[in-house]
Design a protein around this motif. Structure first.
Motif, PDB file in Angstrom:
ATOM      1  N   ARG A 186       6.047   3.428   5.333  1.00 44.06           N
ATOM      2  CA  ARG A 186       6.289   3.726   6.750  1.00 44.06           C
ATOM      3  C   ARG A 186       5.220   3.085   7.637  1.00 44.06           C
ATOM      4  NH1 ARG A 186       3.634   7.090   9.769  1.00 44.06           N
ATOM      5  NH2 ARG A 186       2.802   8.284   8.007  1.00 44.06           N
ATOM      6  N   ILE A 187       3.967   3.235   7.254  1.00 45.45           N
ATOM      7  CA  ILE A 187       2.851   2.732   8.054  1.00 45.45           C
ATOM      8  C   ILE A 187       2.892   1.210   8.160  1.00 45.45           C
ATOM      9  CG2 ILE A 187       0.341   2.464   8.057  1.00 45.45           C
ATOM     10  CD1 ILE A 187       0.283   5.345   6.792  1.00 45.45           C
ATOM     11  N   SER A 212      -2.953   4.743   8.495  1.00 44.11           N
ATOM     12  CA  SER A 212      -2.720   5.923   9.306  1.00 44.11           C
ATOM     13  C   SER A 212      -2.674   7.135   8.381  1.00 44.11           C
ATOM     14  CB  SER A 212      -1.416   5.795  10.102  1.00 44.11           C
ATOM     15  OG  SER A 212      -1.308   6.845  11.048  1.00 44.11           O
ATOM     16  N   ALA A 233       4.330   7.075   2.658  1.00 43.16           N
ATOM     17  CA  ALA A 233       3.515   6.878   3.855  1.00 43.16           C
ATOM     18  C   ALA A 233       3.111   5.422   4.014  1.00 43.16           C
ATOM     19  CB  ALA A 233       2.280   7.776   3.792  1.00 43.16           C
ATOM     20  N   SER A 234       2.718   4.781   2.916  1.00 42.10           N
ATOM     21  CA  SER A 234       2.294   3.383   2.992  1.00 42.10           C
ATOM     22  C   SER A 234       3.442   2.485   3.445  1.00 42.10           C
ATOM     23  CB  SER A 234       1.743   2.919   1.636  1.00 42.10           C
ATOM     24  OG  SER A 234       2.743   2.949   0.645  1.00 42.10           O
ATOM     25  N   GLU A 273       5.700   0.253  10.483  1.00 45.61           N
ATOM     26  CA  GLU A 273       5.412   0.655  11.856  1.00 45.61           C
ATOM     27  C   GLU A 273       4.427  -0.282  12.539  1.00 45.61           C
ATOM     28  OE1 GLU A 273       3.267   4.436  14.162  1.00 45.61           O
ATOM     29  OE2 GLU A 273       4.065   4.683  12.128  1.00 45.61           O
TER      30      GLU A 273
END
Length: 229
Positions: free
Chosen positions: A62-63, A48, A59-60, A66
């Motif tokens: 979190r993604i 994402s 980010a990695s 998720e």
């Protein structure tokens, strides 16, 4: 601020290439059905966009959580993919991250609950965009790493057999290895310790169990030792 305002804008994405090794001795890739257009519902790597207030690493994390429920997965940066036409949706560059993890029942449950799925390396379907290229690049990187680090620390149980270790190497190399040569080479490294226990799940005679000697491995790694089998 005018200097920034007048520049073209584009997206930065993170794609997580997660390989798993489980009890059936198969190397697998984690994928999911893309949730946005273009290519909505097509198979994709876990990925994402990076948000304004986070780093690529954040980010990695979190993604991955998720879309798969997975946490505490140590990922390494592979490379950046920046072809101008790589994403027909909008100008976007992607920073690929990869990891090798041991798949247990808990991980299988988490992944299934999120709708992600494992595909065997030998049967990877056509993925969106340049994701198949990312997978191939990461497999090559992992093969290179095995020259300097004996794989298995995170992917095998604390106690394992040499055939089990060989199965892991074969899964990563995607080719068969001669059992006698493999055993001889692995034992020559001196980084596994033979135990007075046997695994008798596959035969009455059983196979001796081993464990990794982390101290010996650290010494050899720091000396630049070649662990290629």
């Amino acid at each position: 601020m005018d200097l920034y305002r007048d520049k073209d804008k584009f997206y930065v994405a993170v794609d997580c290439i997660i390989f798993g090794f489980d009890d059936d001795e198969k190397l697998k890739l984690l994928v999911f059905n893309r949730k946005i257009d273009p290519f909505k519902k097509s198979l994709s790597l876990i990925g994402s966009f990076v948000q304004i207030g986070e780093s690529v690493s954040d980010a990695s994390i979190r993604i991955l959580k998720e879309f798969t429920g997975l946490q505490n997965v140590y990922m390494k940066e592979l490379k950046t993919y920046s072809s101008v036409d790589r994403d027909p949706g909008y100008r976007c560059i992607s920073v690929a991250q990869y990891a090798l993890i041991r798949v247990n029942d808990t991980i299988k449950t988490l992944v299934n609950q999120k709708g992600a799925q494992w595909c065997e390396i030998e049967d990877i379907p056509k993925l969106i965009l340049d994701h198949n290229e990312m997978v191939n690049d990461s497999l090559k990187r992992i093969e290179q790493i095995t020259k300097f680090k004996p794989i298995g620390f995170e992917l095998l149980p604390k106690k394992f057999t040499i055939p089990k270790l060989q199965a892991l190497y074969e899964a990563i190399y995607r080719r068969k290895l001669d059992p006698r040569n493999f055993r001889k080479k692995i034992l020559s490294f001196g980084v596994i310790i033979k135990l007075d226990e046997k695994d008798k799940t596959t035969s009455k005679k059983g196979a001796f169990l081993y464990k990794f000697d982390h101290k010996k491995y650290t010494i050899l790694q720091e000396s630049g030792y070649n662990f290629e089998v």
